[in-house]
Design a protein around this motif. Structure first.
Motif, PDB file in Angstrom:
ATOM      1  N   ARG A   5     -11.571  -1.306   4.792  1.00  0.00           N
ATOM      2  CA  ARG A   5     -10.202  -1.775   4.386  1.00  0.00           C
ATOM      3  C   ARG A   5      -9.469  -1.327   3.413  1.00  0.00           C
ATOM      4  N   PRO A   6      -8.374  -0.797   3.562  1.00  0.00           N
ATOM      5  CA  PRO A   6      -7.627  -0.308   2.275  1.00  0.00           C
ATOM      6  C   PRO A   6      -7.607  -1.328   1.150  1.00  0.00           C
ATOM      7  N   ILE A  60      -8.358   7.303   0.052  1.00  0.00           N
ATOM      8  CA  ILE A  60      -9.401   7.922   0.643  1.00  0.00           C
ATOM      9  C   ILE A  60      -9.807   9.272  -0.043  1.00  0.00           C
ATOM     10  N   PHE A  98       4.106  -5.488   3.418  1.00  0.00           N
ATOM     11  CA  PHE A  98       4.245  -6.240   4.720  1.00  0.00           C
ATOM     12  C   PHE A  98       4.169  -7.732   3.961  1.00  0.00           C
ATOM     13  N   TYR A 137      -2.472   5.239   1.508  1.00  0.00           N
ATOM     14  CA  TYR A 137      -4.056   4.955   2.134  1.00  0.00           C
ATOM     15  C   TYR A 137      -4.591   6.555   1.967  1.00  0.00           C
ATOM     16  N   ASP A 138      -3.813   7.618   2.050  1.00  0.00           N
ATOM     17  CA  ASP A 138      -4.405   8.901   1.838  1.00  0.00           C
ATOM     18  C   ASP A 138      -5.019   9.315   0.655  1.00  0.00           C
ATOM     19  N   ALA A 152      -4.737  -9.822   2.697  1.00  0.00           N
ATOM     20  CA  ALA A 152      -4.871  -9.037   4.068  1.00  0.00           C
ATOM     21  C   ALA A 152      -5.427  -9.945   5.102  1.00  0.00           C
ATOM     22  N   GLY A 153      -4.767  -9.641   6.221  1.00  0.00           N
ATOM     23  CA  GLY A 153      -5.109 -10.509   7.714  1.00  0.00           C
ATOM     24  C   GLY A 153      -4.916 -11.885   7.451  1.00  0.00           C
ATOM     25  N   PRO A 168      -1.674 -14.999   7.015  1.00  0.00           N
ATOM     26  CA  PRO A 168      -0.137 -15.307   7.104  1.00  0.00           C
ATOM     27  C   PRO A 168       0.368 -15.615   5.660  1.00  0.00           C
ATOM     28  N   VAL A 175       0.804  -1.114   0.038  1.00  0.00           N
ATOM     29  CA  VAL A 175       0.091   0.066  -0.023  1.00  0.00           C
ATOM     30  C   VAL A 175       0.761   1.191  -0.124  1.00  0.00           C
ATOM     31  N   ASN A 216       4.449   1.359   1.681  1.00  0.00           N
ATOM     32  CA  ASN A 216       4.664   0.473   2.625  1.00  0.00           C
ATOM     33  C   ASN A 216       4.029  -1.072   2.271  1.00  0.00           C
TER      34      ASN A 216
END
Ligand SMILES: Cc1cc2nc3c(=O)[nH]c(=O)nc-3n(C[C@H](O)C(O)[C@H](O)COP(=O)(O)OP(=O)(O)OC[C@H]3O[C@@H](n4cnc5c(N)ncnc54)[C@H](O)[C@@H]3O)c2cc1C
Ligand SMILES: Cc1cc2nc3c(=O)[nH]c(=O)nc-3n(C[C@H](O)[C@@H](O)[C@H](O)COP(=O)(O)OP(=O)(O)OC[C@H]3O[C@@H](n4cnc5c(N)ncnc54)[C@H](O)[C@@H]3O)c2cc1C
Lengths: 629, 629
Positions: free
Chosen positions: A338-339, A322, A170, A318-319, A175-176, A178, A165, A168
């Motif tokens: 949720r993004p 939005i 990860f 994210y911004d 999402a959510g 592993p 995103v 960033n």
């Protein structure tokens, strides 16, 4: 530790490929084990809450014709059903349904839990067990070794999954959930031809923050379509509407302003994304002349306010997400629950597979689903079924099976994958099928169910229903051939009403049904003609069979002619933007590669048989003409 | 990036504590944000599929009395309801329900999604934002900074979560869900008093592989109990039975043989586990004289075959788990769908909290749930509600609130946590409450709803229902006081039937109802007495009020006396195994510590007020006597 029992087939992963694979193998009587990260996510829809659509609906019907579960599950979980292209020919008509995610998961899990010969175990697989160049089993995170004759990997987007995103990122499988890191490492050590792909999903929106009064409503079809050949409308839950809105100039400005922090454009994402489900930032860049794109606001279920905004898949920060969402009509005050994000994952070059989806390098090891470079639940499920079927055939010592390109979209899918490979996530389109007039949704059972029954993947009750249907069709077609209408036999008004005009010589009803404007239902309304079929789906089948007999014949000849044109040369100076009917992606590619012959053009990835047809037409018309015009 | 809006309350974590915290704050009108890893796991039951039980049921009723959601959700999701201890006094009677996991998640999520003032966002929290020693917000995995006046951490078993099965371990928040690593690191850097605890869960079993014919059936109660004060039986889904079996000598042998690979006994697990929900290997070791333990086989839902074997929580290796399970009657062929495991996680010493659950070190930062060293959904939910309430009061500039020990189990819970701390996961028992005759399930609303309404956490409709109920009780009690029965007024047979004997002087109905054998319903059946109440729950309340008035009075005096005994010395040579009624855990601890006074004994963690009462009784009787006997 070694688990005491040996399985015929172990399936790794409980997504769409894995569940069909496990069900198929178990239906074939093989002792089957499904190992997955989390039993709660069996049948989880990672992205859009919908099944089917053009090309994809065809796969779902084929899966159903082969006894699979996807169509049955969506019949129980679908909250809006539509037939796309319903005004066009039956070949490109396609069923699509919105799903209630929770009901869909439940429908899949219920079937898995109740399938004889199938064991479910929640455990992550970390390694494969090899004996020479043969698979012998898997090792889980708990160090448990499960032995098996065959193993099917259906790990989806999880292998070394990395979510993005903005700047960033990860590790995650989605999402959510592993990711699968250890298995990815082990597979890389095995020197299988690995690559990275990426796919993306839009942010989710709280429906309570949407101003529906500004939106266009999109209801489902009436009468409500049904997916499974054995399904019925009565299985559907409550039906609801979707909503339509659009991006606008401001949306596009917001996106452009955010591109400097887009992982897609700053090089953070290495994997290649799907051209056909592009992110909104992709669309804005590639179609910079367009100042609006459609967005479908699709409810995620009956019991939730969450809404899936189909069309704005994104990995922007994210911004920006939005601002992007709030720039859209009706979403001015939208709350993002949720993004959106993109995910990169390992896939394996499917050219290293046989037609049965077995890896050439490791005997008994099969790959199915997103791991093969495809995208989409339906593509994954179709491969899963085929892999489950073929792993079972292998265990049974029988020959592998894969339908041909003229038998099924499933055949097209596998053939495309193993011969062309992928350079981007592969999704199905009707345009990929050169024999598409005969590869229709409506006749998927006629094309595949008998074979499925012989192979053992179709059970007795489906088979009986199929045989009855096939007989009813055959009987009715015979009857129509024998019923003759002679001039003067019926009042003129009736004839004009049903046929559009009177007749001057005798015709069988069969011949009359061939006429474009004549429908089966109206033919049956002629006085003195006994109603032949009550089941509308069977009647439709008869109608399509009769009407398209000629077209299909001609199509086959066309395809034969194409083969001859293989060597036809293409002028160097042609501007493909002037070739009518080509999609802008195809135009771009052709202008980029400037192929020398039709054959060359056809082998460029992304250039479909349908595009080749259009090129041939163009050449026949004389491209000079169109260049000048 | 900084999220544009500032919240009054941010809750981190969507488990049982987090959902009650978020709902409470939003009910109080605070602008509330719930941030959690995954919206699909809102309200997820990590371990047993049940709510309530002794001590825990009391908390659920208190949560309900304060407008919380747990009781309402289980009324919609409960598939078997029972009142435990129903033959005992009302103080220890407790409601317990099996839950359909999927329905429970849905019931919680529906309430969260529909709660005004509450925003839900799926995002992992990686860091806290401090301004000096005040909280200012949180930072998510996506680098987004959300500002808030108060923050409530309810991270459950996720902080640096490490799952163990035999000698294998892996990072996880619970099986299938990722842990919270970054936040755990940051919290450790903040020098909060951190420790490790552990808890465990049993393997899950495929119900199709259970031989139910060998098991004892355990149906729910009839009439079916209801949890919420506003609930009704009509809300319950279909009801089903549980099943009972037992471990045996072979089970225990299997376990003993596996202990050399048990992470509990080889030192792999550092965290301390709950003595009161011990793993089966713990039980075998601690109660080595017992050769059988009961196992309740609890269905996980209406639409799944998975079964939860309550009583064999374990982190033994997978192969031992299989042998263990299969050694049990009815489970000879059992298939394990998910292995049991233990999980270790960071918790924070609750003595660093105030009564409002705010950390003393960081103003505006609250902790609730498992993070405070408790175990259990109900304990978590109760704390969540209190933290949400107090965060809101803080934002509103009002005084914090926490019920006293004599007002609520919630008061006992908080007081125990913040004064005694924990040395093992803390769970609620009725024995922890010294005022338990007045802390009953049935009067939780009478104890708390008015205060909840005044604080703003109870909404108008609950308040109105409560007021009506309270008035009905009061009116009826007045009426019973005024209705006098005189000798000769009624036929003797009727009196004997209802009272067991005739009366020789005049009594009010109120006085008669005090008698142990006289029930309200039968009193009302006396000829000429008008039926006062139709609602059974209100009638029950009147009956209990009247009957236990005296007991409660006496209990208060007893407690006062205890305080005096605080200084009573305990003989050195006492063998606590001879003290009647003490649990074996308490006996062990007392023999280990040999406290000098009753006061000293009372401050030993794990020594309950009830145990102290028993000690006092024992001393009065003269322990010498019992020693000799
Ligand atoms: C961000 C995102 C965007 C997407 N965008 C699109 C899109 O634009 N268009 C579209 O059509 N589809 C999209 N999808 C949908 C999706 O990716 C699929 O195409 C489909 O889910 C693939 O099915 P599958 O069965 O191959 O894998 P998945 O559905 O991903 O299932 C994989 C399963 O395997 C399990 N698993 C993985 N590794 C292991 C292991 N080592 N051990 C045990 N279990 C394991 C996982 O837990 C999971 O259950 C998107 C998905 C994501 C996550
Ligand atoms: C293995 C195991 C065994 C158990 N055994 C028992 C038992 O024996 N007896 C018993 O009564 N109960 C047991 N439990 C139940 C359980 O632990 C609880 O007591 C209860 O779930 C605690 O509720 P909670 O709200 O505090 O935390 P949880 O229910 O654990 O919820 C925590 C929530 O916070 C979220 N979260 C965590 N960190 C972050 C972050 N950084 N950012 C965003 N979201 C975050 C998580 O995703 C989750 O939604 C067990 C649980 C497990 C996993």
């Amino acid at each position: 530790m070694r688990f005491s029992e040996t399985f015929d087939v172990i399936v790794v992963g409980g997504g769409h490929a894995g569940t069909e694979a496990a069900m198929a193998a178990a239906r074939m009587g093989q002792k089957t084990l499904l190992l997955t990260h989390n039993l709660e996510t069996l049948g989880q829809m990672s992205c859009n809450p919908s099944i089917g659509g053009i090309g994809k609906g065809h796969l779902v019907k084929e899966i159903d014709a082969l006894g699979g579960v996807m169509a049955e599950a969506i019949d129980e979980a679908g909250i809006q059903f539509r037939v796309l292209n319903s005004s066009k020919g039956p070949a490109v008509r396609a069923t699509r349904a919105q799903a209630d995610r929770v009901l869909y998961r439940q429908a899949i899990r219920r079937r898995l839990e109740n399938q004889p010969h199938l064991w479910l175990i929640q455990q992550a697989v970390d390694d494969l067990v090899l004996q020479g160049d043969r698979i012998a089993g898997v090792v889980t995170q708990l160090g448990v070794k499960f032995s098996a004759h065959t193993v099917i990997l259906t790990t989806g987007t999880f292998l070394a999954g990395l979510a993005h995103v903005g700047n960033n990122n990860f590790q995650a499988g989605r999402a959510g959930d592993p990711p699968s890191i250890s298995l990815a490492q082990r597979l890389r050590e095995m020197n299988l031809p690995v690559g990275r792909l990426k796919t993306g999903t839009p942010p989710r929106i709280d429906g309570r923050s949407i101003n529906y009064s500004l939106l266009q409503e999109q209801p489902g079809d009436d009468p409500v379509p049904v997916f499974s050949f054995l399904g019925s409308v009565a299985q559907h839950p409550r039906q609801i509407a979707c909503w339509i809105t659009r991006t606008n100039r401001r949306t596009h400005d917001v996106i452009r302003d955010g591109l400097d922090r887009s992982p897609l454009f700053t090089g953070k994402i290495e994997g290649i994304g799907p051209r056909y489900c592009p992110s909104i930032e992709d669309k804005i860049m590639r179609f910079s002349d367009r100042d609006s794109h459609t967005i479908f606001l699709e409810p995620e279920g009956l019991d939730t306010h969450e809404v899936y905004p189909n069309g704005i898949s994104t990995s922007l920060p994210y911004d920006v997400q939005i601002d992007l969402v709030r720039s859209i009509r009706g979403l001015e005050n939208a709350h993002i629950t949720r993004p959106g994000y993109a995910i990169e994952y390992d896939y394996f070059d499917p050219r290293a597979l046989t037609r049965s989806l077995e890896t050439r390098a490791i005997e008994g090891l099969f790959f199915a689903g997103q791991i093969n470079g495809t995208t989409g639940y339906e593509e994954a499920a179709a491969q899963g079924l085929l892999a489950g079927l073929n792993a079972s055939l292998k265990v049974q010592g029988r020959d592998a099976w894969c339908p041909r390109r003229d038998e099924a979209y499933l055949g097209v899918l596998i053939d495309d994958l193993i011969t062309r490979g992928v350079t981007e996530p592969y999704r199905m389109f009707t345009s990929r099928a050169e024999y598409r007039l005969q590869l229709r949704e409506d006749n998927a059972d006629m094309r595949l169910t008998e074979m499925g029954y012989r192979l053992g993947v179709v059970n007795e009750s489906r088979w009986q229903a199929f045989v009855a249907k096939r007989e009813a069709i055959e009987t009715e077609q015979q009857r129509l051939r024998k019923l003759w209408l002679r001039p003067g036999m019926l009042p003129e008004a009736d004839l004009v009403n049903v046929l559009g005009k009177t007749i001057e010589k005798e015709y069988s009803l069969y011949e009359l049904l061939r006429r474009p404007d004549v429908t089966y239902a109206r033919l049956m309304s002629l006085p003195g003609i006994e109603q032949g079929l009550v089941d509308e789906r069977i009647a439709e089948q008869v109608e399509i069979n009769v009407k398209y007999e000629g077209y299909i014949e001609r199509q086959k000849q066309e395809v034969a002619r194409h083969t001859a044109y293989e060597m036809t040369s293409l002028p160097k100076d042609i501007d493909y933007r002037n070739v009518r009917g080509l999609s802008s992606e195809v135009q771009q590619k052709l202008n980029q590669f400037k192929p020398e012959t039709i054959g060359h053009a056809a082998r460029i990835s992304g250039i479909t048989p349908a595009a080749i047809s259009l090129l041939l037409v163009h050449l026949k018309r004389g491209f000079e003409l169109s260049e000048i015009k």
